[in-house]
Design a protein around this motif. Structure first.
Motif, mmCIF file in Angstrom:
data_model
loop_
_atom_site.group_PDB
_atom_site.id
_atom_site.type_symbol
_atom_site.label_atom_id
_atom_site.label_comp_id
_atom_site.label_asym_id
_atom_site.label_seq_id
_atom_site.Cartn_x
_atom_site.Cartn_y
_atom_site.Cartn_z
ATOM 1 N N VAL A 76 71.531 13.928 -55.397
ATOM 2 C CA VAL A 76 70.479 13.512 -56.341
ATOM 3 C C VAL A 76 69.348 14.536 -56.356
ATOM 4 C CG1 VAL A 76 68.813 11.707 -56.898
ATOM 5 C CG2 VAL A 76 71.072 11.084 -56.008
ATOM 6 N N GLY A 77 68.940 14.971 -55.161
ATOM 7 C CA GLY A 77 67.827 15.913 -55.059
ATOM 8 C C GLY A 77 68.117 17.239 -55.714
ATOM 9 N N GLY A 78 69.364 17.721 -55.595
ATOM 10 C CA GLY A 78 69.719 18.994 -56.211
ATOM 11 C C GLY A 78 69.618 18.942 -57.719
ATOM 12 N N ARG A 79 70.127 17.892 -58.310
ATOM 13 C CA ARG A 79 70.084 17.771 -59.758
ATOM 14 C C ARG A 79 68.671 17.528 -60.275
ATOM 15 N NH1 ARG A 79 74.881 17.228 -57.956
ATOM 16 N NH2 ARG A 79 76.741 17.481 -59.256
ATOM 17 N N LEU A 80 67.905 16.724 -59.547
ATOM 18 C CA LEU A 80 66.516 16.500 -59.954
ATOM 19 C C LEU A 80 65.680 17.775 -59.809
ATOM 20 C CD1 LEU A 80 65.711 12.947 -58.527
ATOM 21 C CD2 LEU A 80 66.025 13.605 -60.915
ATOM 22 N N SER A 81 65.979 18.584 -58.784
ATOM 23 C CA SER A 81 65.263 19.851 -58.620
ATOM 24 C C SER A 81 65.457 20.745 -59.835
ATOM 25 C CB SER A 81 65.741 20.578 -57.351
ATOM 26 O OG SER A 81 65.381 19.871 -56.192
ATOM 27 N N ASP A 82 66.674 20.759 -60.373
ATOM 28 C CA ASP A 82 66.941 21.542 -61.574
ATOM 29 C C ASP A 82 66.261 20.936 -62.796
ATOM 30 O OD1 ASP A 82 68.459 23.299 -60.137
ATOM 31 O OD2 ASP A 82 70.396 22.529 -60.810
ATOM 32 N N ALA A 83 66.236 19.601 -62.856
ATOM 33 C CA ALA A 83 65.745 18.924 -64.057
ATOM 34 C C ALA A 83 64.225 18.951 -64.175
ATOM 35 C CB ALA A 83 66.242 17.478 -64.073
ATOM 36 N N VAL A 84 63.519 18.714 -63.071
ATOM 37 C CA VAL A 84 62.059 18.578 -63.157
ATOM 38 C C VAL A 84 61.313 19.638 -62.348
ATOM 39 C CG1 VAL A 84 62.264 16.096 -63.529
ATOM 40 C CG2 VAL A 84 61.891 16.947 -61.208
ATOM 41 N N GLY A 85 62.037 20.484 -61.643
ATOM 42 C CA GLY A 85 61.399 21.507 -60.807
ATOM 43 C C GLY A 85 61.441 21.113 -59.344
ATOM 44 N N ALA A 86 61.824 22.062 -58.494
ATOM 45 C CA ALA A 86 62.023 21.771 -57.070
ATOM 46 C C ALA A 86 60.716 21.446 -56.346
ATOM 47 C CB ALA A 86 62.710 22.949 -56.396
ATOM 48 N N ARG A 87 59.581 21.948 -56.833
ATOM 49 C CA ARG A 87 58.298 21.656 -56.183
ATOM 50 C C ARG A 87 58.044 20.157 -56.141
ATOM 51 N NH1 ARG A 87 52.924 20.485 -57.398
ATOM 52 N NH2 ARG A 87 51.357 21.641 -56.176
ATOM 53 N N ARG A 88 58.280 19.488 -57.251
ATOM 54 C CA ARG A 88 58.023 18.046 -57.312
ATOM 55 C C ARG A 88 58.898 17.288 -56.330
ATOM 56 N NH1 ARG A 88 57.647 16.786 -63.853
ATOM 57 N NH2 ARG A 88 55.862 18.147 -64.308
ATOM 58 N N ILE A 89 60.151 17.677 -56.232
ATOM 59 C CA ILE A 89 61.057 16.969 -55.331
ATOM 60 C C ILE A 89 60.633 17.175 -53.881
ATOM 61 C CG2 ILE A 89 63.459 16.682 -54.636
ATOM 62 C CD1 ILE A 89 62.710 15.867 -57.547
ATOM 63 N N THR A 90 60.231 18.386 -53.544
ATOM 64 C CA THR A 90 59.782 18.652 -52.175
ATOM 65 C C THR A 90 58.552 17.822 -51.828
ATOM 66 O OG1 THR A 90 60.640 20.915 -52.269
ATOM 67 C CG2 THR A 90 58.999 20.445 -50.578
ATOM 68 N N LEU A 91 57.612 17.734 -52.763
ATOM 69 C CA LEU A 91 56.366 17.012 -52.489
ATOM 70 C C LEU A 91 56.538 15.499 -52.518
ATOM 71 C CD1 LEU A 91 53.709 19.198 -54.366
ATOM 72 C CD2 LEU A 91 54.323 19.175 -51.937
ATOM 73 N N VAL A 92 57.689 15.019 -52.972
ATOM 74 C CA VAL A 92 58.035 13.599 -52.839
ATOM 75 C C VAL A 92 58.845 13.366 -51.568
ATOM 76 C CG1 VAL A 92 59.398 11.720 -53.841
ATOM 77 C CG2 VAL A 92 57.928 13.107 -55.310
ATOM 78 N N ALA A 93 59.740 14.303 -51.265
ATOM 79 C CA ALA A 93 60.621 14.140 -50.100
ATOM 80 C C ALA A 93 59.862 14.253 -48.779
ATOM 81 C CB ALA A 93 61.748 15.176 -50.149
ATOM 82 N N LEU A 94 58.877 15.146 -48.704
ATOM 83 C CA LEU A 94 58.146 15.325 -47.443
ATOM 84 C C LEU A 94 57.389 14.058 -47.027
ATOM 85 C CD1 LEU A 94 57.199 16.927 -45.047
ATOM 86 C CD2 LEU A 94 55.489 18.064 -46.489
ATOM 87 N N PRO A 95 56.650 13.390 -47.927
ATOM 88 C CA PRO A 95 56.024 12.130 -47.506
ATOM 89 C C PRO A 95 57.036 11.093 -47.034
ATOM 90 C CG PRO A 95 55.083 12.870 -49.583
ATOM 91 C CD PRO A 95 56.250 13.769 -49.286
ATOM 92 N N LEU A 96 58.221 11.076 -47.667
ATOM 93 C CA LEU A 96 59.263 10.150 -47.225
ATOM 94 C C LEU A 96 59.716 10.488 -45.814
ATOM 95 C CD1 LEU A 96 61.126 7.810 -47.887
ATOM 96 C CD2 LEU A 96 62.696 9.437 -48.967
ATOM 97 N N LEU A 97 59.812 11.776 -45.519
ATOM 98 C CA LEU A 97 60.188 12.215 -44.177
ATOM 99 C C LEU A 97 59.128 11.800 -43.156
ATOM 100 C CD1 LEU A 97 62.669 13.771 -43.161
ATOM 101 C CD2 LEU A 97 61.321 15.865 -43.278
ATOM 102 N N LEU A 98 57.868 11.912 -43.535
ATOM 103 C CA LEU A 98 56.783 11.515 -42.633
ATOM 104 C C LEU A 98 56.746 10.002 -42.445
ATOM 105 C CD1 LEU A 98 53.949 13.911 -43.889
ATOM 106 C CD2 LEU A 98 55.548 14.228 -41.991
ATOM 107 N N LEU A 99 57.026 9.261 -43.523
ATOM 108 C CA LEU A 99 57.120 7.804 -43.397
ATOM 109 C C LEU A 99 58.220 7.431 -42.416
ATOM 110 C CD1 LEU A 99 56.400 4.921 -44.291
ATOM 111 C CD2 LEU A 99 58.023 5.199 -46.194
#
Length: 401
Positions: A76-99
């Protein structure tokens, strides 16, 4: 008809913020904080086991849940990175990792810890693909290899996260289940600071369009699966080195467990060193040559630990393994990103991740039937296979465009 991946084209002449030191520093931070959290997670597992009074089987189930969630999230993350830009996915995934770290730090029961492990897999899977996707775009903008240095800082973060367990134990006299909560909460605070910094300096990564010249959506290229087979080989080889090197040295050299840990130290230390030097090697010799040499070096290292018994020779063999496998992953992931952005990265990273998780268990089966000394011949053969498959890597990144 080939995919049109405009943001990855190295022929683009427009100056890009991705080429600057700020962008490189931001991506370096992404890799470092990801490694830090994962290293802390791995280092805290014995403490978490004591805190929750669970057995090794339950720990294995928790790791399995994290692995399945991670593999799903990568797609999911790979396809979303292409669709909306990888920066956005990283900045959503990191808070999830911290949670995840917070949930695991405070988990009062085993089911809550399993839920935390699933969150960890979801956050790490998406972040793994997206930060590699940004790294490739930075590399294209800079017109020179940088992926190896990014992976070096992941390894450094991983070591620091694991070492934090020893630091808390030595500095505050903590042990057993008392370590996990302060350790993971400390990593949450550090990660939150990094997240604030990244929100300000992380570069905007353009979406990647997979369209042919007539506008039709293209398929994942077959070359992605060749890279996936290479990832399968180095994933098993790296996972085996991380999980079995200390046990191997302890049993074969007949030394105590503390001395045996020098095997993992050799693997980890040489992986960091070669990744710090890797970009210069790629600039001088090319990715194909570096991957070939890395496969040959790792194969020679595994062959050495299969045939010898004295402690110095075993340590030298594991150092060669670390040196070799440390060269391969950054280059294979870079080629995948140049070939087709996050979508291709998702395929290749999934092969590597699944092999890294499952490979040590496969080797464990071989250890029971062949003995620990000779079981290491299997990753030696796989690394030799990487040498052969490296012929499929183009000599220049522009050949992938």
């Amino acid at each position: 008809m080939t995919a049109s991946v405009a943001p990855l084209s190295p022929t683009t002449r427009t100056p890009s913020p991705l080429a600057g030191a700020r962008a490189r520093g931001a991506v370096t931070l992404m890799f470092a904080v990801n490694g830090l959290v994962l290293g802390g997670w791995g280092g805290s597992l014995p403490s978490l086991r004591d805190k929750l009074a669970i057995g090794d089987g339950q720990v294995a189930l928790m790791l399995f849940a994290a692995g399945i969630a991670g593999i799903t999230s990568m797609q999911v993350g790979g396809r979303l990175s292409d669709a909306v830009g990888a920066r956005r996915i990283t900045l959503v995934a990191l808070p999830l990792l911290l949670l995840t770290a917070a949930v695991l730090a405070l988990a009062p029961t085993y089911p809550v810890a399993v839920a935390g492990a699933v969150l960890l897999g979801l956050g790490n899977g998406a972040m793994d693909v997206s930060m590699n996707a940004i790294g490739v775009q930075v590399e294209v903008a800079r017109r020179g290899p940088v992926m190896s240095s990014f992976h070096a800082f992941f390894s450094i973060g991983n070591l620091l996260g694991a070492a934090a367990v020893l630091g808390l134990a030595a500095g505050f006299g903590l042990s057993g289940g008392a370590v996990v909560t302060p350790l993971l909460l400390t990593l949450v605070v550090v990660g939150a600071v990094v997240l604030v910094v990244l929100a300000r300096i992380a570069p905007v990564a353009a979406p990647v369009v997979h369209r042919s010249s007539d506008g039709a959506r293209t398929r994942v290229p077959r070359a992605a699966y060749v890279l996936g087979i290479m990832a399968l080989a180095f994933g098993l080889s790296e996972g085996t080195a991380v999980d079995w090197s200390s046990i191997h040295v302890t049993d074969v050299a007949r030394v105590d467990t503390t001395t045996g840990a020098v095997g993992l130290v050799a693997v980890s230390g040489f992986m960091v060193v070669i990744r710090l030097l890797g970009d210069r090697l790629v600039t001088r010799f090319g990715r194909r040559a570096v991957v070939r040499f890395g496969g040959a070096c790792a194969a020679l290292g595994y062959l050495t630990v299969t045939l010898v018994s004295p402690l110095p020779l075993l340590v030298a063999g594991w150092a060669l393994v670390g040196l070799g496998v440390g060269m391969i992953a950054p280059q294979v992931y870079a080629v995948a990103g140049h070939l087709g952005g996050g979508r291709v990265l998702a395929v290749v990273v999934t092969f590597g991740y699944a092999s890294f998780l499952a490979g040590p268990a496969v080797v464990g089966f071989l250890v029971r039937h062949l003995g620990i000394h000779h079981a290491m011949a299997v990753p030696a053969v796989l690394c030799a296979g990487i040498v052969a498959l490296a012929a499929t890597i183009p000599r220049e990144d522009r050949d992938l465009a």
